[in-house]
Design an enzyme around this catalytic site. Sequence first.
Site, mmCIF file in Angstrom:
data_model
loop_
_atom_site.group_PDB
_atom_site.id
_atom_site.type_symbol
_atom_site.label_atom_id
_atom_site.label_comp_id
_atom_site.label_asym_id
_atom_site.label_seq_id
_atom_site.Cartn_x
_atom_site.Cartn_y
_atom_site.Cartn_z
ATOM 1 N N ASN A 101 0.827 -1.208 0.000
ATOM 2 C CA ASN A 101 0.000 0.000 0.000
ATOM 3 C C ASN A 101 0.858 1.254 0.000
ATOM 4 O O ASN A 101 1.997 1.243 0.473
ATOM 5 C CB ASN A 101 -0.941 0.014 1.213
ATOM 6 C CG ASN A 101 -1.882 -1.181 1.220
ATOM 7 O OD1 ASN A 101 -2.081 -1.813 0.182
ATOM 8 N ND2 ASN A 101 -2.409 -1.526 2.379
ATOM 9 N N HIS A 118 5.977 -0.897 -2.802
ATOM 10 C CA HIS A 118 5.574 -0.161 -4.008
ATOM 11 C C HIS A 118 5.737 1.343 -3.833
ATOM 12 O O HIS A 118 5.068 2.128 -4.512
ATOM 13 C CB HIS A 118 4.130 -0.523 -4.387
ATOM 14 C CG HIS A 118 3.999 -1.969 -4.748
ATOM 15 N ND1 HIS A 118 2.802 -2.647 -4.716
ATOM 16 C CD2 HIS A 118 4.926 -2.878 -5.132
ATOM 17 C CE1 HIS A 118 3.005 -3.904 -5.064
ATOM 18 N NE2 HIS A 118 4.289 -4.078 -5.321
ATOM 19 N N CYS A 126 12.390 13.452 -8.026
ATOM 20 C CA CYS A 126 12.690 14.016 -9.345
ATOM 21 C C CYS A 126 12.742 12.906 -10.394
ATOM 22 O O CYS A 126 13.155 11.783 -10.128
ATOM 23 C CB CYS A 126 14.043 14.748 -9.304
ATOM 24 S SG CYS A 126 14.460 15.514 -10.885
ATOM 25 N N CYS A 129 17.178 14.004 -11.629
ATOM 26 C CA CYS A 129 18.422 14.056 -10.842
ATOM 27 C C CYS A 129 18.295 13.232 -9.558
ATOM 28 O O CYS A 129 17.268 12.624 -9.292
ATOM 29 C CB CYS A 129 18.748 15.516 -10.515
ATOM 30 S SG CYS A 129 17.744 16.231 -9.201
ATOM 31 N N GLU A 214 -11.880 -13.395 0.918
ATOM 32 C CA GLU A 214 -12.100 -14.450 -0.096
ATOM 33 C C GLU A 214 -11.216 -15.637 0.245
ATOM 34 O O GLU A 214 -10.130 -15.471 0.806
ATOM 35 C CB GLU A 214 -11.729 -13.927 -1.499
ATOM 36 C CG GLU A 214 -12.653 -12.847 -2.027
ATOM 37 C CD GLU A 214 -12.057 -12.138 -3.251
ATOM 38 O OE1 GLU A 214 -12.790 -11.375 -3.876
ATOM 39 O OE2 GLU A 214 -10.862 -12.348 -3.523
ATOM 40 N N ALA A 231 -9.989 -8.126 7.732
ATOM 41 C CA ALA A 231 -8.735 -7.897 8.455
ATOM 42 C C ALA A 231 -8.973 -7.064 9.704
ATOM 43 O O ALA A 231 -8.381 -7.325 10.764
ATOM 44 C CB ALA A 231 -7.745 -7.191 7.538
HETATM 45 N N1 APR Z 1 -10.171 -7.702 4.891
HETATM 46 C C1 APR Z 1 -9.313 -8.568 4.283
HETATM 47 N N2 APR Z 1 -9.185 -8.665 2.937
HETATM 48 C C2 APR Z 1 -9.949 -7.829 2.182
HETATM 49 C C3 APR Z 1 -10.870 -6.908 2.750
HETATM 50 C C4 APR Z 1 -10.954 -6.856 4.165
HETATM 51 N N3 APR Z 1 -11.784 -6.014 4.797
HETATM 52 N N4 APR Z 1 -11.480 -6.235 1.719
HETATM 53 C C5 APR Z 1 -10.955 -6.706 0.574
HETATM 54 N N5 APR Z 1 -10.039 -7.669 0.842
HETATM 55 C C6 APR Z 1 -9.178 -8.394 -0.099
HETATM 56 C C7 APR Z 1 -9.787 -8.772 -1.422
HETATM 57 O O1 APR Z 1 -10.439 -10.026 -1.327
HETATM 58 C C8 APR Z 1 -8.531 -8.864 -2.310
HETATM 59 O O2 APR Z 1 -7.965 -10.172 -2.234
HETATM 60 O O3 APR Z 1 -8.129 -7.496 -0.428
HETATM 61 C C9 APR Z 1 -7.567 -7.868 -1.685
HETATM 62 C C10 APR Z 1 -7.342 -6.625 -2.514
HETATM 63 O O4 APR Z 1 -6.714 -7.024 -3.706
HETATM 64 P P1 APR Z 1 -6.195 -5.910 -4.721
HETATM 65 O O5 APR Z 1 -7.264 -4.914 -4.963
HETATM 66 O O6 APR Z 1 -5.602 -6.632 -5.896
HETATM 67 O O7 APR Z 1 -5.050 -5.140 -3.923
HETATM 68 P P2 APR Z 1 -3.557 -5.611 -3.700
HETATM 69 O O8 APR Z 1 -3.462 -7.091 -3.589
HETATM 70 O O9 APR Z 1 -3.019 -4.789 -2.587
HETATM 71 O O10 APR Z 1 -2.838 -5.146 -5.070
HETATM 72 C C11 APR Z 1 -1.446 -5.338 -5.157
HETATM 73 O O11 APR Z 1 -1.430 -4.235 -7.288
HETATM 74 O O12 APR Z 1 -2.102 -2.557 -8.693
HETATM 75 C C12 APR Z 1 -1.098 -2.972 -7.860
HETATM 76 O O13 APR Z 1 0.410 -1.506 -6.834
HETATM 77 C C13 APR Z 1 -0.878 -2.006 -6.735
HETATM 78 O O14 APR Z 1 -0.038 -2.512 -4.532
HETATM 79 C C14 APR Z 1 -1.030 -2.856 -5.486
HETATM 80 C C15 APR Z 1 -0.842 -4.264 -6.009
#
Ligand code: APR
Length: 241
Positions: A101, A118, A126, A129, A214, A231
């Site tokens: 995040n 990330h 920049c 530089c 999920e 979470a």
């Molecule tokens: N508690 C736990 N899990 C959750 C909750 C919650 N309240 N709400 C959603 N989720 C889960 C979803 O089921 C999903 O598996 O969070 C996950 C979010 O997945 P993404 O949207 O793909 O996010 P992330 O895995 O962080 O993406 C990774 O992708 O686009 C790039 O740089 C961006 O850091 C990011 C990376």
Amino acid sequence: MKTIPPLGIGTKFHRVVILTGAGVSVASGLPTYRGPGGLWENEELAKIVHAESIPTRLPELWKLYSERRATALSVGPNAAHRAIADAQKRWPGQVFVITQNVDNLHQRAGSENIIELHGSGFRTRCTKCSASPFYDEASYETLPLCCVCGAPLRPDVVLFGEMLSEKVIAQSTAALRGCDLFLVVGTSSVVIPAAYLLLDAYDAGAHCVSVNIEPSRHENPYLHDEFMGKAEELLPILLAT
Ligand code: APR
């Protein structure tokens, strides 16, 4: 409903690495990237966050990250962030946070030594530089320029097609050394190399657990266990003493 016991940090486990994704910030009101209401549902946005956007589409990139900064500043950390920060305080040097995040909410919850895989949506650097990247909450209407060399500035985040910094790769490797509990929280685990950290932890002999709304385990042979749920509800239990 079965009662969930704490995982046993400080008793059963003494070197914990927690990999977080956008799911831990949902309870704060921030969108995920994928799934219903995810940021990448907007295909135009998904096209902008690519290395090729530098420098031609920098104004659009700044519009996106200025908005994301303002949104993240308008919310606060939630119980998931706080549970992780509390665990770090209770067991100093034993709980490591690796986050995908860029919303700065782990920092605002009081977590320390966060490995920002990330980058950070609250850091600006920049495009040309080697001037030091700096903490920045600003929203930019016009293209910001480097005060050292005059080149355009950019958000210090990792775009698709860009490599992670050597520093965070080294920090992640060091954190996983001797890891005995690896938690994958709120991430779809579809982006590499972040998703590979689970394999490294598994190979290091860690007990690997996912926390997600999920199911993940049946798709992922590297998980020893999974807790299905939010979470913000599960981490305060799992990370308790
Ligand atoms: N508690 C736990 N899990 C959750 C909750 C919650 N309240 N709400 C959603 N989720 C889960 C979803 O089921 C999903 O598996 O969070 C996950 C979010 O997945 P993404 O949207 O793909 O996010 P992330 O895995 O962080 O993406 C990774 O992708 O686009 C790039 O740089 C961006 O850091 C990011 C990376």
